[in-house]
Every structure is written in C-alpha cells, then in structure tokens.
Design an enzyme around this catalytic site. Structure first.
Site, PDB file in Angstrom:
ATOM      1  N   SER A 127       0.819  -1.217   0.000  1.00 12.60           N
ATOM      2  CA  SER A 127       0.000   0.000   0.000  1.00 12.60           C
ATOM      3  C   SER A 127       0.849   1.261   0.000  1.00 12.60           C
ATOM      4  CB  SER A 127      -0.916   0.014   1.220  1.00 12.60           C
ATOM      5  OG  SER A 127      -1.849  -1.034   1.162  1.00 12.60           O
ATOM      6  N   SER A 133      -6.804   0.124  -1.644  1.00  9.61           N
ATOM      7  CA  SER A 133      -7.524  -0.979  -2.292  1.00  9.61           C
ATOM      8  C   SER A 133      -7.108  -1.129  -3.749  1.00  9.61           C
ATOM      9  CB  SER A 133      -9.037  -0.731  -2.207  1.00  9.61           C
ATOM     10  OG  SER A 133      -9.475  -0.759  -0.865  1.00  9.61           O
ATOM     11  N   GLU A 241      -3.370 -15.750   1.499  1.00  9.43           N
ATOM     12  CA  GLU A 241      -3.573 -14.540   2.290  1.00  9.43           C
ATOM     13  C   GLU A 241      -4.957 -14.506   2.920  1.00  9.43           C
ATOM     14  OE1 GLU A 241      -3.638  -9.657   1.801  1.00  9.43           O
ATOM     15  OE2 GLU A 241      -3.551 -10.940   0.021  1.00  9.43           O
ATOM     16  N   ARG A 242      -5.972 -14.703   2.125  1.00  5.01           N
ATOM     17  CA  ARG A 242      -7.334 -14.517   2.627  1.00  5.01           C
ATOM     18  C   ARG A 242      -7.764 -15.626   3.576  1.00  5.01           C
ATOM     19  NH1 ARG A 242      -9.051 -11.945  -3.188  1.00  5.01           N
ATOM     20  NH2 ARG A 242      -8.150  -9.910  -2.677  1.00  5.01           N
ATOM     21  N   GLN A 337     -21.400  -5.727  24.661  1.00  6.21           N
ATOM     22  CA  GLN A 337     -22.755  -5.327  25.035  1.00  6.21           C
ATOM     23  C   GLN A 337     -23.314  -6.229  26.132  1.00  6.21           C
ATOM     24  OE1 GLN A 337     -24.252  -2.618  23.860  1.00  6.21           O
ATOM     25  NE2 GLN A 337     -26.102  -2.917  25.067  1.00  6.21           N
TER      26      GLN A 337
END
Length: 380
Positions: A127, A133, A241-242, A337
């Site tokens: 990046s 992106s 990677e994913r 929560q």
C-alpha cells in the site's frame, strides 16, 4: 472441528492451546512479554514456538520446516489468535513466506524461509498513500542501475516491518502498458541504506509503519520472481492470504464468544445468571451457529487449497475472509454489550478483542472489496 481433523491434528491444537494458557493466559503475563503492552510482538514467545517447530509448519523441509499445508497453518493461526499469543506478525510472515517459497531464488529461500522457521518476522510493502484498495496504481519506483535497482517512493500500513528481517517490496519497474503491468517484487534486508521507517500509532498499538525509500540501492540478486511479473505473483498468493486472515479472525471470534459465555453464566442480576434471560441466550445461540458455519467455511477452503495448491479460488477465499472478519467484529461487539461496563473495562479482555477485531474488515482487502470479488465470480 471440521471433518478433516485427524487425531494428530487434534493433539496439535490441544498442545497449542495448553501452551497459550500456560505462557500468556493472563493479561499480566502478556504485559510482561510485551513491555507493559506497548509492544505487540514477543521475541521470547516466538523463540519458544520456533523451538517447538510450530513456526515452520508450512516451510519446506529443505529450508528447516516440516512441510505442512495451509490447513495445518490455519489451525495454528486460529489457536494462536484464540490464545492471544503475542506474535501478531506471524500471519503476515506466513503470507509473505508463501511468495518467497514460490518465486524467490534458492539463496533467498534459504535465507528467508529458514529464518521464518527459526522465529524471524517478515513483512510486505504494498500500500501507498495514494494506492490502498487499488494496489495496482502504486508509484514507488525501482529504476534499473548498474548491478541492481535504485528505489524511490513511500509505502504505508506495512504490518510489523519494524520487527522484520526483510521487507518484500512491491514496486514499479515500468510505466508502459496497463497499470497491472511493470510491477516487480524485491527482498530488501532490514537496515538497507536509503530505507527509513516510522511507526504509525493506531488504536491497536504500533503494528504498522510508513516506509520511505530514498535512492535505496537493491542488488539484482534480491529480485523475487521475474521483473514485471509482480502483479501475477501477488494474485497467486491470494488464496493463502485470505484464508490465513480468515483463520486469524475466526480465532478472535471464538475467544470473544467463550469469554462472553463464561461471563454471562456467572454474572447474576434479578436473582439469576444473566445468560438465563432469553434475550442473551438467543444471542449466544445465533453467534454459536455463525462461528460453527464460519469454521467449516475456512477449514473447507484451506483443505481445497491443499488438494490443489495452484488452483485460484477467488470466490471461496474472499468468502472465508469476508465471513470471518465480519464475524469477529460482530461477536466482540456483542460480547461487550452483553458484559456491559465490564466489557469496556481493561479488567477483562473483551475491550482488547474489540480493538483487535475492528480492523478485521479493512486489512487484507476491505469487506467491500471482498464482496466485489465474489460478485464478479457470478458475472456481475
């Protein structure tokens, strides 16, 4: 656990879980390992894991590893994430190591992959301030000179580069043709003259960096793969990677769920444990179902990659990353929560799980990018 789990793998998962609980099961232990929580990476823990052989799971045997597959790596990443092991650099290191394994010359493979098996950290620089992106629009330039390349430009959001032995740089060597052409990978050792690094403060600590290259000379033998083929090489690693990122955030989701469940079983209000109230019990039921479905998805994609490592699975890999990252955010926020004020207090781990999960839908390709990829596989 998914259907491809063997007894050997179950024993491995249990061993990682026991190690995590023993070595860093409390916040006090983790703070002691990370300079009071100011550092994200513990070299001491990395060294112990390397001695056990766990950091070389996917490294080929000839480079000092055990030659395991993506499924084995996912199991470890999921458990290290669940156990809060202070080695957040490892998933990125695994992803980067895959590119070295596929494309680097032998000398660099022995140098880098052998280091990973021994506990070294690796980083990647893709990046830039103007290309997030849209990575292919990068402008960091590598110009051919006598004996190598001269690099100029800036990179940003480089995870764990301040701990890394090498930076896998993705730079432009040509401006001719489409923007995906003329991109090249280089392995740059830490401390190379002309490379400056600044850590970026984030809500998760100092995990990412800006890198500045000013007439930084890289010898020709530091080229990873072929000149101008960097984009194709990046695409070849998207499965790994994913799915690795999916395993990472699946572990966080599981940890947030278990911490929440333990709390609502013990916390009493109106004369009974708050988990007995239908509003919370149904939330737990829904989250448990989502976690089980996500686990099956991540494990199945990892298994399919192991069965055919060269097959690209853009739809399935993006689904795994999308589902696990969105789920980690959902479970940790739901956990906060349900725990009320204690979920916000540093007395419990939930607030740190929330911080760890919020970035999940940004790193490794945003949820919006993953949805675009999935949609395109359906012809949209």
């Amino acid at each position: 656990m998914s259907a491809v789990m063997t007894e050997e793998r179950r024993a491995f998962v249990n061993a990682v879980r026991e190690f995590s609980a023993r070595e860093c099961g409390t916040r006090e232990q983790r703070n002691a390992l990370t300079e009071g929580g100011t550092s994200t990476h513990s070299p001491a823990i990395a060294a112990k894991l390397a001695d056990l052989g766990w950091l070389g799971l996917t490294i080929p045997e000839e480079y000092g590893g055990s030659g395991g597959g993506l499924f084995d790596a996912c199991l470890f990443v999921e458990e290290m994430s669940y156990g809060r092991l202070p080695i957040p650099s490892y998933p990125v290191t695994l992803i980067v190591a895959n590119s070295y394994r596929k494309f680097a010359p032998e000398a660099i493979k022995h140098e880098v992959l052998g280091g990973v098996a021994r506990g070294a950290v690796e980083s990647i620089a893709m990046s830039e301030p103007g290309s997030g992106s849209d990575v292919a629009s990068l402008t960091c330039r590598a110009e051919r000179v006598d004996g190598g390349y001269r690099i100029n430009g800036q990179k940003t959001w480089c995870s764990n580069a301040h701990h890394a032995d090498h930076i896998l740089l993705v730079a432009r060597t040509s401006s001719e043709g489409a923007k995906h052409q003329g991109i090249t990978m280089f392995s740059i050792p830490a401390g190379t003259p002309g490379l400056k690094m600044n850590q970026i403060d984030t809500m998760g600590g100092r995990e990412v960096n800006d890198l500045y290259f000013t007439d930084c000379f890289v010898p020709e033998d530091r080229l990873v793969g072929a000149e101008g083929q960097g984009w194709a090489q990046l695409i070849a690693g998207l499965n790994i990677e994913r799915v690795i990122i999916g395993a990472l955030y699946l572990g966080i989701a599981r940890r947030a769920f278990d911490d929440t469940l333990a709390y609502i079983k013990e916390r009493e209000q109106f004369g009974k444990p708050i988990g007995k109230f239908q509003a919370l019990a149904h939330r737990i039921a829904d989250l448990a179902t989502e976690i089980t479905a996500t686990e099956l998805l991540v494990h199945d994609v990892a298994r399919r990659v192991d069965e055919n490592p060269e097959q690209l699975l853009p739809r399935e890999a993006s689904m795994a990353k999308l589902k696990a990252s969105e789920l980690s955010k959902q479970v940790s926020l739901e956990g906060m929560q349900m725990m009320g004020g204690y979920g916000y207090a540093t007395e419990y781990d939930m607030e740190s799980l929330v911080r760890a999960s919020l970035v999940s839908t940004i790193v490794g390709g945003t949820s919006e990018v993953q949805r675009d990829i999935i949609a395109k596989t359906y012809g949209l």
